[in-house]
Design a protein around this motif. Sequence first.
Motif, short mmCIF file in Angstrom:
data_model
loop_
_atom_site.label_atom_id
_atom_site.label_comp_id
_atom_site.label_asym_id
_atom_site.label_seq_id
_atom_site.Cartn_x
_atom_site.Cartn_y
_atom_site.Cartn_z
N ILE A 131 0.85 -1.19 0.00
CA ILE A 131 0.00 0.00 0.00
C ILE A 131 0.89 1.24 0.00
CG2 ILE A 131 -1.68 1.32 1.38
CD1 ILE A 131 -2.89 -1.34 2.21
N LEU A 171 -7.42 3.74 7.66
CA LEU A 171 -7.68 2.38 7.19
C LEU A 171 -6.56 1.84 6.30
CD1 LEU A 171 -9.53 -0.01 7.36
CD2 LEU A 171 -11.09 1.08 5.77
N ASP A 172 -5.92 2.71 5.52
CA ASP A 172 -4.75 2.28 4.74
C ASP A 172 -3.68 1.72 5.69
OD1 ASP A 172 -5.11 2.53 1.99
OD2 ASP A 172 -4.63 4.67 1.98
N ILE A 193 -4.11 0.60 8.72
CA ILE A 193 -4.59 -0.64 9.35
C ILE A 193 -4.33 -1.83 8.41
CG2 ILE A 193 -6.67 -1.92 10.06
CD1 ILE A 193 -7.84 0.76 11.02
N LEU A 194 -4.65 -1.64 7.14
CA LEU A 194 -4.45 -2.73 6.17
C LEU A 194 -2.97 -3.09 6.06
CD1 LEU A 194 -6.85 -1.72 3.24
CD2 LEU A 194 -7.20 -3.48 4.98
N ARG A 239 -0.56 -2.54 8.26
CA ARG A 239 -0.04 -3.11 9.50
C ARG A 239 -0.56 -4.53 9.73
NH1 ARG A 239 2.25 -0.87 14.04
NH2 ARG A 239 2.74 -2.50 15.54
N SER A 240 -1.83 -4.77 9.38
CA SER A 240 -2.41 -6.11 9.53
C SER A 240 -1.67 -7.10 8.63
CB SER A 240 -3.89 -6.10 9.16
OG SER A 240 -4.61 -5.28 10.03
N ASN A 252 1.58 -7.94 10.18
CA ASN A 252 1.33 -8.83 11.31
C ASN A 252 1.14 -10.27 10.84
OD1 ASN A 252 0.88 -9.06 14.15
ND2 ASN A 252 -1.30 -9.37 13.73
N LYS A 253 0.34 -10.43 9.77
CA LYS A 253 0.09 -11.77 9.23
C LYS A 253 1.36 -12.41 8.69
CE LYS A 253 -4.56 -10.82 7.73
NZ LYS A 253 -5.20 -10.18 6.57
N LEU A 288 -10.69 5.23 13.91
CA LEU A 288 -9.69 4.90 12.86
C LEU A 288 -10.28 4.73 11.47
CD1 LEU A 288 -7.78 2.18 14.94
CD2 LEU A 288 -6.87 4.43 14.38
N SER A 289 -11.52 5.16 11.27
CA SER A 289 -12.20 5.00 9.98
C SER A 289 -12.18 3.55 9.51
CB SER A 289 -11.60 5.93 8.90
OG SER A 289 -10.27 5.57 8.59
N LEU A 308 -3.52 -0.40 15.92
CA LEU A 308 -4.09 -0.59 14.59
C LEU A 308 -4.57 -2.01 14.34
CD1 LEU A 308 -1.94 1.40 12.01
CD2 LEU A 308 -3.75 2.16 13.54
N ILE A 309 -3.85 -3.00 14.87
CA ILE A 309 -4.17 -4.38 14.53
C ILE A 309 -5.55 -4.75 15.09
CG2 ILE A 309 -3.48 -6.80 14.80
CD1 ILE A 309 -0.57 -5.74 14.89
N PRO A 310 -6.45 -5.21 14.21
CA PRO A 310 -7.81 -5.52 14.65
C PRO A 310 -7.81 -6.59 15.75
CG PRO A 310 -7.70 -5.46 12.25
CD PRO A 310 -6.28 -5.39 12.75
N PHE A 353 -3.04 3.59 -5.67
CA PHE A 353 -2.15 2.59 -5.09
C PHE A 353 -2.69 2.02 -3.78
CE2 PHE A 353 0.79 5.07 -7.71
CZ PHE A 353 1.44 4.06 -8.40
N SER A 354 -3.89 2.45 -3.41
CA SER A 354 -4.53 1.88 -2.21
C SER A 354 -5.74 1.07 -2.61
CB SER A 354 -4.96 3.00 -1.27
OG SER A 354 -5.87 2.48 -0.31
N PRO A 355 -5.92 -0.12 -2.04
CA PRO A 355 -7.13 -0.89 -2.34
C PRO A 355 -8.40 -0.15 -1.93
CG PRO A 355 -5.89 -1.89 -0.53
CD PRO A 355 -5.03 -0.81 -1.11
N LEU A 356 -8.25 0.83 -1.03
CA LEU A 356 -9.42 1.59 -0.58
C LEU A 356 -10.02 2.45 -1.69
CD1 LEU A 356 -8.41 2.72 3.00
CD2 LEU A 356 -9.63 0.66 2.26
N CYS A 411 -13.11 6.32 4.99
CA CYS A 411 -12.06 7.32 4.73
C CYS A 411 -12.56 8.33 3.70
CB CYS A 411 -10.81 6.66 4.20
SG CYS A 411 -9.95 5.71 5.43
#
Lengths: 291, 291
Positions: free
Chosen positions: A134, A151-152, A154-155, A157-158, A161-162, B26-27, B102-104, B139-142, B149
């Motif tokens: 991202i 949210l960018d 979060i994605l 960082r998640s 983490n994975k 965190l949107s 950030l991590i869910p 460049f963001s999936p969002l 956001c």
Amino acid sequence: MKIYLNGNFISDQDVKIEHNDRGFLLSDGIFETMRAYDGSVFCLEAHYERLTKSAKFLEISFTITLQEFKRIINNLLKANELNDKNASLRVTLTRGTGPRGLIPPENVNPTLMATAFPFTPSTPKPSKVIISQIRRNEFSPLSNIKSLCYLDNILARSDANKKGVDECILLNTIGNVACASVANVFLVTENGVITPRLQEGALPGITRKVIMDLCKANNIPVFEQAITEVDLMKAKEVFFTNRLIEIQPVVEVNSKLINGGKVGEVVLLLQKLYKNKIINSFEKNEKIPFA
Amino acid sequence: MKIYLNGNFISDQDVKIEHNDRGFLLSDGIFETMRAYDGSVFCLEAHYERLTKSAKFLEISFTITLQEFKRIINNLLKANELNDKNASLRVTLTRGTGPRGLIPPENVNPTLMATAFPFTPSTPKPSKVIISQIRRNEFSPLSNIKSLCYLDNILARSDANKKGVDECILLNTIGNVACASVANVFLVTENGVITPRLQEGALPGITRKVIMDLCKANNIPVFEQAITEVDLMKAKEVFFTNRLIEIQPVVEVNSKLINGGKVGEVVLLLQKLYKNKIINSFEKNEKIPFA
């Protein structure tokens, strides 16, 4: 837990955010994360200034004075029995409630919320990181503002983490280093300490500024500049900074060891200088006055 | 006004969003905007599918079935005495509450909220627009997800509003047309109707899809492609689409008249086809069943 919300201190279970708060519906707001050491918030004025500046840019009403802000933060710590403890704090400011639609309503009362949590200091562990897929949008003014649009991050960082690593680095859309998911990025090179310019999409971090000032005060050359992925991969040392982790050494980027996988000497020196800076700032009466 | 929140219909003043809802902090969430015609929601299944798909991508738990979703929407309209009226609806889904960071969290209950408002249909006025200085991050999936956001879009739209125009077009980071602040963008050219590919940063709009299908069914050539600023400025017609405005003719971009400042014939044709499509879809028993 007691929370500050629009002038009142309320038990957390009684706090009510309105269904039409634009912070909730449209990420129309900003925040600050702060850290208290034995009850004293470090760089409180700098956080207040950044919040004020961001609110002004976004035209979000924020009329709290610095003295009021200090009083709120101090009373929040007291209300949570944290006034002599280590704590993390978050101040959230949204534009307030409004009807459907993007254009901000004319008469709107902002939502100001502040929370404080006990915080256990620890030495940041030497971290493995990846470069995220991202990209940070340096073409948006929000890349320089601590807005609610997270949210960018979060994605990114998640995903890190994975993949079993500790953090990630976001490049901007032309491929230069911008930031980590919740931190600024620094490199140590032959020429000194470098960090991305704000126009690369970096947040004007309060800790980033403290680190740069510490470098200058200690004759360590420090520069803001464009940093490519190649620069990153051949750095002598890499580290991240933010309010809570302070200075986080990075020892691996995309599986490549940095500094042989060991914490570098510049990081160790800056960690020491940073600790002294905190102690000195509070000794010099920068401690927040009790209200 | 009655609001649906996590299984209940509640008076708006009693709705309570938690202080630590990740949507607020965190949107971390998504939404859908829908429109009901005489109490029937157009393309309800497509909205449900997009919501489900986006939730899955973001790993936000969403276990409501289509039948349950229809029942919620229908009961919401009834609760607000809108079940035979024109209405705009919004469904908001956030990851739910969580601790700092950030991590869910692993075990988290999502927040699902739905609101409905009376809506007065009107013919979209021929619009003047500008090209925004803010760029869409392809460049963001969002950029392909209707996430919370929205602050970039708020800034872009507010700027357009201040400059006395009706909307704005956001280019992506390489300078191609991506979208408007709350709409998809279409051009009419010598070769047919064109709209930005999703990879340019366009949202997969439900109305966008309806328009493309209508073109195909009526032998109007339609293409998804990269659209440059030059393409935009020399288009025969320009129009925007979204759920509420349906098809909005654009007659001026950056002070340059499009189609001599008049609504074009392709726009007029598509507006007629779109109206028929709505009527036909409800006649064919696509009307949502009463629960």
